[in-house]
Design an enzyme around this catalytic site. Structure first.
Site, PDB file in Angstrom:
ATOM      1  N   ASP A  90      48.473  24.681  34.181  1.00 53.40           N
ATOM      2  CA  ASP A  90      47.336  23.979  34.782  1.00 53.40           C
ATOM      3  C   ASP A  90      46.207  24.930  35.174  1.00 53.40           C
ATOM      4  O   ASP A  90      45.108  24.487  35.483  1.00 53.40           O
ATOM      5  CB  ASP A  90      47.786  23.206  36.041  1.00 53.40           C
ATOM      6  N   CYS A 109      36.135  54.990  22.651  1.00 54.24           N
ATOM      7  CA  CYS A 109      35.648  55.953  21.665  1.00 54.24           C
ATOM      8  C   CYS A 109      34.164  56.229  21.883  1.00 54.24           C
ATOM      9  O   CYS A 109      33.523  55.639  22.759  1.00 54.24           O
ATOM     10  CB  CYS A 109      35.880  55.434  20.248  1.00 54.24           C
ATOM     11  N   CYS A 115      18.151  38.097  61.884  1.00 60.27           N
ATOM     12  CA  CYS A 115      19.035  39.275  61.940  1.00 60.27           C
ATOM     13  C   CYS A 115      19.914  39.331  60.703  1.00 60.27           C
ATOM     14  O   CYS A 115      20.148  40.400  60.130  1.00 60.27           O
ATOM     15  CB  CYS A 115      19.908  39.224  63.186  1.00 60.27           C
ATOM     16  N   CYS A 162      31.767  53.335  21.830  1.00 61.99           N
ATOM     17  CA  CYS A 162      31.705  52.588  23.082  1.00 61.99           C
ATOM     18  C   CYS A 162      30.673  53.218  24.014  1.00 61.99           C
ATOM     19  O   CYS A 162      29.892  52.521  24.668  1.00 61.99           O
ATOM     20  CB  CYS A 162      33.074  52.578  23.765  1.00 61.99           C
ATOM     21  N   CYS A 172      20.242  35.836  65.466  1.00 61.27           N
ATOM     22  CA  CYS A 172      19.635  34.700  64.770  1.00 61.27           C
ATOM     23  C   CYS A 172      19.658  34.934  63.265  1.00 61.27           C
ATOM     24  O   CYS A 172      20.117  35.971  62.784  1.00 61.27           O
ATOM     25  CB  CYS A 172      18.209  34.473  65.241  1.00 61.27           C
ATOM     26  N   ASP A 177      49.932  22.137  39.478  1.00 58.53           N
ATOM     27  CA  ASP A 177      50.822  23.053  40.176  1.00 58.53           C
ATOM     28  C   ASP A 177      51.429  24.132  39.293  1.00 58.53           C
ATOM     29  O   ASP A 177      52.114  25.019  39.786  1.00 58.53           O
ATOM     30  CB  ASP A 177      51.960  22.278  40.847  1.00 58.53           C
ATOM     31  N   ASP A 199      47.608  16.412  37.120  1.00 57.47           N
ATOM     32  CA  ASP A 199      48.770  16.726  36.303  1.00 57.47           C
ATOM     33  C   ASP A 199      49.890  15.797  36.781  1.00 57.47           C
ATOM     34  O   ASP A 199      49.827  15.267  37.882  1.00 57.47           O
ATOM     35  CB  ASP A 199      49.147  18.191  36.503  1.00 57.47           C
TER      36      ASP A 199
END
Length: 805
Positions: free
Chosen positions: A692, A18, A88, A21, A85, A688, A486
């Site tokens: 988690d 809007c 650079c 914003c 190097c 996993d 876990d």
């Protein structure tokens, strides 16, 4: 007062809905220093800013984000040609950051790549032009190198050989002097041999040095060009002063220095190619063709024509061309190049096979699940390339040093020349000592110290099933003091079985199992699968359930034949007010044995208990070994699980884990990790599952099992490809070894310069010795990093697995 023309930046802003914003974003942008004018358009969702310089973009992005909105960026990768190097690197980064719309740029000397974060409006061509203006060449990764670049690489070895042939006659007389023989060539012969080395074979130093000067900076090439030109020019001047005599000339210094530097760069390039061997090995795993099963026959097609859903035939001994699911046949697959697993893995219908693995003894048909950039192999290659291209935090110190390195060295060389000339009056010696200063200075070793070690370490880790997403994770992992695990799927197999079921008086176990199966029929939870497998084994077909509702961290509720059934944890039963006293003693005994206990209750208002279900899971074969390996490294271990305290304590006791946090809700795992980090302790989280992911992101280093979810792997900095907890200690070990190599390389790179430059300034080094030391510094740094390729995981056999919950 700044009268320069303002830079106009336009970029998208996400999240505006809007006019308020728009006002909020404009106010936020207007407060950024250097901003002169702001205009935000809601319809196009763009912001247009007039600013004094383009480097205000990071501040603009931060201002938009702090106001509650987003600015999308896209990554752009470039291959940079012509860098020599660390100076650079700094110049290319500075050139890229000055392109309007670029938020950040990171250049890696070892991989010769640039990673740029830019607004979507920034064209790659603009980035390439900026690099070219800085004196280098740039191309997109999928473009072939320029013909000149390919030819240059092809002739590097020939150039070194020719330079050595031309320089050798200039060096031999020096040996003769040591033996008391006069083998000195006439001046015109020395000039004839040294000139092509200086201006033909050494032309690359003049070209690159001139580009550096035009860009207002310096680099290694400029130092070599200045130093050798001074030695060559001094020799020509002395020769012209006494053309008929035999003055002592220094053509051998200029020629031999160029030869040694060329040799060093050639050896360095060969060594750098070895550090990318892991990437090339992974890329070579993908076959070029596949056999599709179409209309009852095999049809060979290019790999690019295979689509998800196609059925692919893989014969014994062939490499699997795509990710797929076995629909017919059984075999074993060698996945060692992808996961580090040395033993072949059995494959049956329903199992997944990964592109790049090698089929064993059986012919199988696969239904393609992923092709091209979406395959596991392609994702692995991208992860390793990303890690190798990234900069470690310690590199920031090197970058700051490199930014002032060449100007400081030139200043020291000038002071050396003036000091010797004015104090001693020997301007000939003054020139030689200044040349030695210029030649021994080596920004190459500084620039290669960190990326060479990271490339070797991440590549070696990938070959053994440890994918390190970024250099920061690699550097942080070496200092981990606490590892939080876990339980289910991480330390245990994650495939629990129903080991006990007891119905309350008035009901049968068979009836209770049928009701539990009805509730769990649509769930993918491991405990739900265990219930369904038990029901299937007894021939029970579950009735359809309705209004199925998962209660996070507690259980599942459903309607079955008009009955409200709740199946879940002890905590949930207590919250529902279920009387568990009839089976409480049995539950306590089962929990003390390490079983996970769930309860089945009926009723919505005042639920009554129907049955107790107990589940058991197997501890992974290598879990005890994994914990012991961490303890040997002085690392504190913690088990964090949502299961009941009894089952978690049983697993912890079996494995020797130091600390237990049980009955933790998924939303609270990140808070547990935050607590463990108190006192500035470095914490790694290993998990996993989806639940988690917040904890993996909250930890200093997240380690995800590849056997788990993509969400977990996305949140983690390190992915363990085998789902093997023993890889946790191995990941920390390769991190420690890589970090040690970084520190060693930086130490020697600094020592070369801190010791060599003053020694040369004081007259303790000839230009030839200085050139040899300079070439040796770069080669030794890369060679030291390559010793990481000999690293192997611990490889110890673990005890046999046992039952645990």
């Amino acid at each position: 007062m700044n009268t320069a023309s303002p830079i106009e930046l336009s970029f998208p802003v996400q999240g505006m809905t809007c006019a308020s914003c728009v006002g909020r974003v404009e106010r936020a942008l207007g407060k950024v220093p250097g901003v002169r004018q702001v205009n935000v358009n809601l319809a196009t969702e763009t912001a247009t800013v007039q600013a004094a310089t383009p480097d205000v973009l990071p501040g603009l992005v931060q201002a938009v984000q702090e106001a509650g909105y987003g600015v999308p960026h896209r990554p752009v990768a470039l291959c940079i040609e012509g860098m020599t190097c660390a100076s650079c690197v700094a110049r290319v980064e500075r050139a890229l950051r000055q392109v309007p719309g670029v938020a950040s740029a990171s250049v890696n000397l070892a991989t010769e790549t640039a990673m740029v974060e830019a607004l979507p409006t920034v064209e790659p061509q603009a980035l390439r032009e900026a690099v070219r203006r800085a004196g280098y060449d740039a191309r997109l990764p999928d473009q072939r190198p320029a013909a000149g670049a390919r030819a240059q690489r092809f002739t590097e070895g020939h150039a070194v050989a020719l330079a050595a042939v031309l320089s050798l006659p200039l060096v031999v007389p020096m040996v003769g002097d040591l033996l008391g023989r006069h083998w000195m060539l006439p001046a015109w012969w020395q000039w004839l041999l040294a000139t092509p080395v200086q201006f033909w074979l050494g032309a690359r130093f003049y070209r690159a040095g001139w580009k550096a000067l035009r860009a207002g900076t310096g680099n290694m090439d400029l130092l070599v060009a200045l130093g050798t030109s001074a030695a060559y020019g001094l020799s020509v001047w002395l020769w012209l002063q006494d053309p008929e005599g035999m003055p002592h000339l220094y053509f051998e210094s200029s020629a031999v220095v160029i030869t040694l530097v060329l040799l060093g760069k050639w050896l360095e390039a060969r060594a750098k190619r070895q550090t990318t061997e892991a990437i090339r090995a992974l890329q070579a795993l993908r076959p070029d063709t596949a056999r599709l099963w179409r209309e009852g026959r095999e049809v060979p097609v290019p790999i690019g024509e295979v689509k998800p859903g196609d059925v692919v035939i893989v014969r014994p001994g062939e490499r699997v061309p795509v990710d797929g699911e076995v629909v017919e046949g059984q075999t074993h697959a060698d996945e060692s190049m992808l996961t580090g697993e040395s033993l072949p893995v059995a494959k049956h219908p329903g199992d997944r096979m990964t592109g790049g693995s090698v089929n064993g003894e059986g012919l199988v048909r696969l239904r393609t699940t992923a092709v091209g950039a979406e395959t596991a192999l392609a994702r692995i290659v991208r992860l390793v390339e990303s890690a190798q291209a990234a900069k470690a935090p310690i590199q920031r110190l090197v970058d700051r040093v490199s930014a002032v390195f060449v100007p400081v060295v030139v200043a020291i060389a000038v002071l050396t020349w003036l000091g010797w000339g004015l104090a001693v009056g020997d301007w000939e010696a003054a020139v030689l000592h200044a040349v030695a200063v210029l030649v021994i200075a080596c920004p190459c070793a500084l620039g290669l110290a960190t990326p060479a070690a990271i490339m070797a370490g991440t590549g070696t880790a990938a070959r053994h099933g440890i994918l390190i997403k970024d250099a920061e994770a690699l550097e942080i992992a070496h200092s981990v003091q606490v590892v939080a695990f876990d339980k289910t799927g991480t330390l245990t197999e994650g495939r629990p079985q129903l080991v006990a079921l007891h119905a309350v008086a008035g009901g049968t176990d068979e009836q209770a199992l049928a009701l539990a199966a009805c509730v769990q029929a649509g769930s993918e939870h491991p405990l739900a699968r265990a219930v369904m497998e038990a029901a299937q084994a007894r021939g029970i077909a579950p009735a359809p359930a309705s209004a199925v509702k998962a209660v996070p961290g507690r259980g599942v509720q459903a309607e079955v034949d008009g009955r409200t059934l709740s199946l879940g944890s002890t905590r949930w039963m207590d919250e529902l007010g279920v009387d568990r006293s009839a089976l409480a003693e049995l539950a306590a005994r089962l929990q003390s044995e390490g079983r996970t206990v769930s309860w089945l209750a009926e009723g919505a208002e005042a639920p009554r208990l129907i049955a107790l279900l107990a589940f058991g899971d197997r501890v992974k074969r290598t879990a005890r070994q994994a914990v012991a390996a961490l303890h040997r490294r002085g690392i504190h271990t913690v088990l964090v699980s949502g299961d009941n305290a009894g089952s978690v304590q049983a697993v912890a006791a079996q494995l020797g884990i130091d600390e237990v946090r049980a009955e933790v809700l998924p939303a609270d795992k990140a808070a547990i990790v935050a607590q463990l980090r108190e006192g500035r302790r470095r914490v790694a989280m290993v998990g996993d599952g989806i639940n988690d992911a917040p904890a993996l992101a909250a930890a200093d280093v997240g380690m995800a099992m590849s056997s788990g979810t993509d969400v977990a792997m996305h949140a983690a900095g390190i992915t363990l490809m085998r789902g093997d907890p023993a890889l946790v200690a191995d990941a920390i070990d390769i991190s420690r070894r890589t970090t040690r190599k970084i520190h060693q390389n930086l130490f020697w790179a600094f020592v070369y310069n801190v010791v060599g430059i003053p020694l040369a300034a004081l007259g303790g080094l000839s230009p030839v010795i200085a050139g040899a030391a300079m070439a040796l510094s770069s080669v030794s740094v890369v060679t030291n990093a390559l010793t990481l390729t000999r690293w192997r995981p611990s490889g110890q056999q673990a005890p046999q697995q046992g039952d645990a919950s």
